[in-house]
Design a protein around this motif. Sequence first.
Motif, PDB file in Angstrom:
ATOM      1  N   PRO A 192     -14.478   2.111 -16.939  1.00  0.00           N
ATOM      2  CA  PRO A 192     -14.553   2.058 -15.474  1.00  0.00           C
ATOM      3  C   PRO A 192     -13.487   2.942 -14.840  1.00  0.00           C
ATOM      4  CG  PRO A 192     -14.547  -0.149 -16.437  1.00  0.00           C
ATOM      5  CD  PRO A 192     -14.218   0.795 -17.540  1.00  0.00           C
ATOM      6  N   LYS A 193     -13.793   3.401 -13.664  1.00  0.00           N
ATOM      7  CA  LYS A 193     -12.827   4.194 -12.919  1.00  0.00           C
ATOM      8  C   LYS A 193     -11.542   3.390 -12.736  1.00  0.00           C
ATOM      9  CE  LYS A 193     -12.296   6.567  -8.460  1.00  0.00           C
ATOM     10  NZ  LYS A 193     -12.935   6.812  -7.134  1.00  0.00           N
ATOM     11  N   LYS A 194     -10.387   4.034 -12.924  1.00  0.00           N
ATOM     12  CA  LYS A 194      -9.114   3.339 -12.809  1.00  0.00           C
ATOM     13  C   LYS A 194      -8.789   3.026 -11.352  1.00  0.00           C
ATOM     14  CE  LYS A 194      -6.896   4.967 -17.040  1.00  0.00           C
ATOM     15  NZ  LYS A 194      -5.698   5.628 -17.620  1.00  0.00           N
ATOM     16  N   ARG A 195      -8.225   1.846 -11.175  1.00  0.00           N
ATOM     17  CA  ARG A 195      -7.800   1.450  -9.844  1.00  0.00           C
ATOM     18  C   ARG A 195      -6.523   2.194  -9.456  1.00  0.00           C
ATOM     19  NH1 ARG A 195      -5.622  -3.285 -10.149  1.00  0.00           N
ATOM     20  NH2 ARG A 195      -5.943  -3.734 -12.351  1.00  0.00           N
ATOM     21  N   ASN A 196      -6.439   2.551  -8.198  1.00  0.00           N
ATOM     22  CA  ASN A 196      -5.171   3.073  -7.696  1.00  0.00           C
ATOM     23  C   ASN A 196      -4.167   1.945  -7.590  1.00  0.00           C
ATOM     24  OD1 ASN A 196      -6.185   5.678  -7.425  1.00  0.00           O
ATOM     25  ND2 ASN A 196      -6.878   5.325  -5.319  1.00  0.00           N
ATOM     26  N   ALA A 197      -2.913   2.281  -7.641  1.00  0.00           N
ATOM     27  CA  ALA A 197      -1.857   1.270  -7.535  1.00  0.00           C
ATOM     28  C   ALA A 197      -2.031   0.469  -6.255  1.00  0.00           C
ATOM     29  CB  ALA A 197      -0.497   1.947  -7.567  1.00  0.00           C
ATOM     30  N   GLY A 198      -1.887  -0.824  -6.380  1.00  0.00           N
ATOM     31  CA  GLY A 198      -1.994  -1.707  -5.220  1.00  0.00           C
ATOM     32  C   GLY A 198      -3.383  -2.195  -4.911  1.00  0.00           C
ATOM     33  N   LEU A 199      -4.385  -1.666  -5.613  1.00  0.00           N
ATOM     34  CA  LEU A 199      -5.753  -2.117  -5.385  1.00  0.00           C
ATOM     35  C   LEU A 199      -6.176  -3.127  -6.446  1.00  0.00           C
ATOM     36  CD1 LEU A 199      -7.592   1.181  -4.369  1.00  0.00           C
ATOM     37  CD2 LEU A 199      -6.522  -0.550  -2.895  1.00  0.00           C
ATOM     38  N   PHE A 200      -7.193  -3.908  -6.113  1.00  0.00           N
ATOM     39  CA  PHE A 200      -7.729  -4.940  -6.997  1.00  0.00           C
ATOM     40  C   PHE A 200      -9.217  -4.697  -7.216  1.00  0.00           C
ATOM     41  CE2 PHE A 200      -3.877  -6.719  -5.477  1.00  0.00           C
ATOM     42  CZ  PHE A 200      -3.472  -7.706  -6.365  1.00  0.00           C
ATOM     43  N   THR A 201      -9.712  -5.140  -8.366  1.00  0.00           N
ATOM     44  CA  THR A 201     -11.147  -5.113  -8.624  1.00  0.00           C
ATOM     45  C   THR A 201     -11.776  -6.367  -8.034  1.00  0.00           C
ATOM     46  OG1 THR A 201     -10.827  -3.900 -10.689  1.00  0.00           O
ATOM     47  CG2 THR A 201     -12.933  -5.009 -10.396  1.00  0.00           C
ATOM     48  N   PHE A 223     -13.170  -1.679  -5.333  1.00  0.00           N
ATOM     49  CA  PHE A 223     -11.710  -1.721  -5.291  1.00  0.00           C
ATOM     50  C   PHE A 223     -11.279  -2.044  -3.862  1.00  0.00           C
ATOM     51  CE2 PHE A 223     -11.645   1.657  -8.853  1.00  0.00           C
ATOM     52  CZ  PHE A 223     -11.861   0.668  -9.805  1.00  0.00           C
ATOM     53  N   VAL A 224     -10.370  -3.002  -3.747  1.00  0.00           N
ATOM     54  CA  VAL A 224      -9.925  -3.442  -2.424  1.00  0.00           C
ATOM     55  C   VAL A 224      -8.418  -3.662  -2.417  1.00  0.00           C
ATOM     56  CG1 VAL A 224     -12.132  -4.565  -1.928  1.00  0.00           C
ATOM     57  CG2 VAL A 224     -10.274  -5.904  -2.919  1.00  0.00           C
ATOM     58  N   GLY A 225      -7.849  -3.540  -1.255  1.00  0.00           N
ATOM     59  CA  GLY A 225      -6.491  -3.991  -1.038  1.00  0.00           C
ATOM     60  C   GLY A 225      -6.511  -5.406  -0.481  1.00  0.00           C
ATOM     61  N   ILE A 226      -5.438  -6.137  -0.699  1.00  0.00           N
ATOM     62  CA  ILE A 226      -5.346  -7.493  -0.166  1.00  0.00           C
ATOM     63  C   ILE A 226      -3.932  -7.709   0.364  1.00  0.00           C
ATOM     64  CG2 ILE A 226      -4.868  -8.420  -2.489  1.00  0.00           C
ATOM     65  CD1 ILE A 226      -6.206 -11.046  -1.578  1.00  0.00           C
ATOM     66  N   SER A 267      -3.404 -20.107   2.560  1.00  0.00           N
ATOM     67  CA  SER A 267      -3.210 -19.173   3.669  1.00  0.00           C
ATOM     68  C   SER A 267      -4.440 -18.282   3.778  1.00  0.00           C
ATOM     69  CB  SER A 267      -1.956 -18.326   3.424  1.00  0.00           C
ATOM     70  OG  SER A 267      -2.155 -17.462   2.310  1.00  0.00           O
ATOM     71  N   LEU A 268      -4.410 -17.383   4.728  1.00  0.00           N
ATOM     72  CA  LEU A 268      -5.521 -16.450   4.903  1.00  0.00           C
ATOM     73  C   LEU A 268      -5.103 -15.058   4.435  1.00  0.00           C
ATOM     74  CD1 LEU A 268      -6.712 -17.718   8.374  1.00  0.00           C
ATOM     75  CD2 LEU A 268      -7.962 -17.908   6.211  1.00  0.00           C
ATOM     76  N   ALA A 269      -6.073 -14.354   3.858  1.00  0.00           N
ATOM     77  CA  ALA A 269      -5.801 -13.023   3.333  1.00  0.00           C
ATOM     78  C   ALA A 269      -6.843 -12.041   3.868  1.00  0.00           C
ATOM     79  CB  ALA A 269      -5.825 -13.037   1.806  1.00  0.00           C
ATOM     80  N   ARG A 270      -6.406 -10.838   4.091  1.00  0.00           N
ATOM     81  CA  ARG A 270      -7.293  -9.765   4.541  1.00  0.00           C
ATOM     82  C   ARG A 270      -7.560  -8.827   3.370  1.00  0.00           C
ATOM     83  NH1 ARG A 270      -6.632  -4.484   6.684  1.00  0.00           N
ATOM     84  NH2 ARG A 270      -8.328  -3.891   8.125  1.00  0.00           N
ATOM     85  N   LEU A 271      -8.827  -8.624   3.071  1.00  0.00           N
ATOM     86  CA  LEU A 271      -9.252  -7.675   2.049  1.00  0.00           C
ATOM     87  C   LEU A 271      -9.859  -6.484   2.759  1.00  0.00           C
ATOM     88  CD1 LEU A 271      -9.225 -10.520   0.608  1.00  0.00           C
ATOM     89  CD2 LEU A 271     -10.997  -9.623  -0.894  1.00  0.00           C
ATOM     90  N   SER A 272      -9.553  -5.283   2.285  1.00  0.00           N
ATOM     91  CA  SER A 272     -10.068  -4.110   2.987  1.00  0.00           C
ATOM     92  C   SER A 272     -10.170  -2.921   2.042  1.00  0.00           C
ATOM     93  CB  SER A 272      -9.170  -3.753   4.176  1.00  0.00           C
ATOM     94  OG  SER A 272      -7.869  -3.421   3.726  1.00  0.00           O
ATOM     95  N   ASN A 273     -11.026  -1.988   2.424  1.00  0.00           N
ATOM     96  CA  ASN A 273     -11.109  -0.661   1.812  1.00  0.00           C
ATOM     97  C   ASN A 273     -11.783   0.259   2.822  1.00  0.00           C
ATOM     98  OD1 ASN A 273     -13.860  -1.303   1.618  1.00  0.00           O
ATOM     99  ND2 ASN A 273     -13.791  -1.645  -0.594  1.00  0.00           N
ATOM    100  N   ALA A 274     -12.221   1.410   2.374  1.00  0.00           N
ATOM    101  CA  ALA A 274     -12.783   2.384   3.307  1.00  0.00           C
ATOM    102  C   ALA A 274     -14.081   1.912   3.943  1.00  0.00           C
ATOM    103  CB  ALA A 274     -13.019   3.717   2.584  1.00  0.00           C
ATOM    104  N   HIS A 275     -14.749   0.925   3.328  1.00  0.00           N
ATOM    105  CA  HIS A 275     -16.044   0.469   3.823  1.00  0.00           C
ATOM    106  C   HIS A 275     -15.927  -0.605   4.908  1.00  0.00           C
ATOM    107  CE1 HIS A 275     -17.951   2.712   0.607  1.00  0.00           C
ATOM    108  NE2 HIS A 275     -17.135   2.135  -0.249  1.00  0.00           N
ATOM    109  N   GLY A 276     -14.866  -1.427   4.846  1.00  0.00           N
ATOM    110  CA  GLY A 276     -14.760  -2.500   5.821  1.00  0.00           C
ATOM    111  C   GLY A 276     -13.628  -3.446   5.477  1.00  0.00           C
ATOM    112  N   SER A 277     -13.627  -4.594   6.122  1.00  0.00           N
ATOM    113  CA  SER A 277     -12.590  -5.593   5.874  1.00  0.00           C
ATOM    114  C   SER A 277     -13.162  -6.984   6.107  1.00  0.00           C
ATOM    115  CB  SER A 277     -11.377  -5.364   6.777  1.00  0.00           C
ATOM    116  OG  SER A 277     -11.719  -5.569   8.140  1.00  0.00           O
ATOM    117  N   VAL A 278     -12.537  -7.980   5.447  1.00  0.00           N
ATOM    118  CA  VAL A 278     -12.902  -9.381   5.627  1.00  0.00           C
ATOM    119  C   VAL A 278     -11.618 -10.202   5.660  1.00  0.00           C
ATOM    120  CG1 VAL A 278     -15.144  -9.157   4.468  1.00  0.00           C
ATOM    121  CG2 VAL A 278     -13.130  -9.784   3.132  1.00  0.00           C
TER     122      VAL A 278
END
Length: 901
Positions: free
Chosen positions: A577-586, A696-699, A633-644
């Motif tokens: 699989p494509k490697k995740r950039n630092a700070g991102l999660f699968t 891949f998302v940031g959180i 707590s609440l967490a924000r997940l995001s990437n170039a496509h959107g956020s939740v």
Amino acid sequence: MSASSKIIRTTCPYCGTGCGVKATVSASGGVHISGDEKHPANFGRLCIKGATLAETLTLNERLLHPRIFDKRASWSEALAMVAGRFREAIQTYGPSSVAFYVSGQMLTEDYYVANKLMKGYIGSANIDTNSRLCMASTVAGHKRAFGADIVPNVYEDLELSDLVVLVGSNLAWCHPVLFHRLENAKAARPEMRVVNVDPRRTATSEISDLQLSIAPGSDVALFLGLLRHLDRSGKCDASYVALHTHGFDDALAIADSWDVASVAKATGIEEASLQRFYELYAENERVVTVYSQGVNQSICGTDKVNAILNCHLATGRIGKPGAGPFSVTGQPNAMGGREVGGLANQLACHMELHDPRHQDIVRRYWRSPTIATKPGLKAVDLFKAVSDRTIKALWIIGTNPADSLPDADSVKAALASCPFVVVSDVVERTDTSEFAHVLLPARAWGEKDGTVTNSERRISRQRPLRQAPGDTMPDWWSICRVAKLMGYSRGFDYGGPHDIFREYAGLSGHLNNGSRDFDISDYDDISQRDYDSLSPFQWPRRKGSFLSRRSERFFANGGFFTPDGRARFIVTPFHPPKKRNAGLFTLNTGRIRDQWHTMTRTGVAPSLSRHIVEPFVEIHPADARALDILPASLARLSNAHGSVILRALVTDRQRRGSLFAPIHWTQQNSSCGRIDALVGANTDPISGQPNSKGAFVGIEPWPAAWFGFALTRNKPSDVDAGYWALARTGFGWRMELAGLSEPEDFERYARELFGVTADSAALACVEDFGRGAFRFLAHQHGRALGLFIMSREPVEAARAFLCEKFASHDPKDLMSLLAARPLSHADCGRTVCICHGVGAKEIEVAIDGRARTVEAIGRATRAGTGCGSCRPEIQRLINEKASHAQRAPAPAQDSPQEEHA
């Protein structure tokens, strides 16, 4: 049963298990649901979703009349507009300018006529289905290896096997009745072994003897290593390979370099665990590999399927009692859709779109003016074509792509730009229907009449339990009426689903003579009476074979549907699989136990919102600590496509570097929980199936200034909160809320939330300024109308208890509501067993009282003695108690984290 009641045997509309349902309908129209003890899929057992089907037989939120531009219209007006706009697009831009996007929720007869209209009369293959999102990789893998899309085995093999390998399949939550059959078999034969291959520890892990928490996307490496081990240990069946297959040496050559150390490096699994798995597989002749969305929903899903099939073909462990590769489908009629050609690259009855002979067979049988000769647009590409306005008219039937397709925000934008959108659905408001120019009211489960096919190729009837409400009509009816208005009268003159089924059965056997796998021609002259009373049966059922002895399984002795009758080993090189950039999660996405798809059906059943009530994200404790994400707590997940924004569930059942979030929440029941907004539109190049488990998302923490929990009898019309999630209860609604800044006036905020005024309800308040906590209770004549609890930290409250007391009409319960906790007895905790209303804390008390098995818990509390869906969770509580024997007593109140724990 009273003399005036009647029993109607039908089929559950949820997962691909295809459980038989026995509905007892009273003279007044009341419906009692139980499992059909005569149905061979479930023998009387239902999961909690099936057991609560009666709760979904409501008119709440139903679409009951056609609508044009959101105004009520007649059927004649609506269908005339649909036919006219489709005809106009075809005349101006050609057949490829229109498309259907359909669903595994449709009955086979509905699916068949939709496919017939598009491919045989319009002349385009632009009809695809949401089954593309869950089963397309299996279809492609089957066809590459077997020459046809065939599931070789049957459910009984789960019980006959000595080793069951579950790959990417949380069977306990996604196919609970199959899980229970496996659980019972393992209890009866303790020597049976279960291996669970899944990045997460799930409810299914509780039954497993070996958990392989594989790195996301590395399944091919795991099975390449297995194939090598089988060859080196002499466990391949040389005779079967020589007589019935091609390509073994090429497949083995790719596997040859995959020793245990290499597999361990690629998968993240310890070498000792890998060695144990390989030895278990090699030592047991009766092996069933069950796989589902964790395999299919991948950029390399088809190769994953074939890597699994290769191991079964190499050992000849296929189509035999207790042995074979077993794909379990996600939807109730995903298999039926595949059979009728519902995918854009198929023809009906498992005939090939690219085969001129098959094209001719279908066109002549249908007597259609044309036939599609090249594949249409697969789901993701179809909506890209909508976006660029290549598609001028789109008909969506029984699905909600604004939430369920990848890159969901782009799908919404595409729908908004489409010149003409038709939506057929059972509910009035979905995130997709918002974009409909024409809304057509479809019939729901309990009103529909037709057939479905389950994961073991068993065709069963769905039968109506009641008269259809309003102006609702079956999908086949609206499709056929549109076809006639478009000028195709001759091909769509059906009196009902019985006529369609007969034609479909006839086509399956037409010029077949055993050359094609799918054949139910024994029913091509079935009478209306026999169709009405049709018992579940497995295909094939060829003309004249009804009384002949036949096998329920395929391929034990070869007989594949390739030109030379031999199976194909497929070379499946591992592509990391494509490697995740630092700070991102699968990001892994999937289902939860008590909800279904986007909750248009399960969301109206109050019982099904008692277990998990809001969207959440699982994160490993070490990752949570590093990011300062606290439990609940609440967490924000995001990437170039959107956020939740999701509730954080901190758990070591999750892999480090990975997250899990469920697929079910929409804009109808949450502020920002649409998880497919984060999933990119990347697809398997062979199957066209999206990579729904590899985004891949940031959180990061979502910095809420306040948190709230609310109960209300009125559905809030507009929630002023940065985060909210809404769930139905027996009395009304429950909500979780949070905001980035505190309201200026909490009392006014509470009244607006409840929908009450100072004249309509009294408002009692308890304030704790030191902790920044408030509790508001609106009541009238001793009856609660609204409860709002606010805190600067995630709200700790006895939620199940408060819901129970809020529903009460006893004025004495108002004090308990205002206190937000029981005043006189223990809190039961979050609800685990829906059937008997047993909470986690009751189960923990029973465990402390030496009830150390699921059966003992059942005797002490009744938990797990109903549908059984909660048994894996009970086992987890037992296991956790055993491993944390010295932990402190649980707090008296529930936090949102505990609601999901």
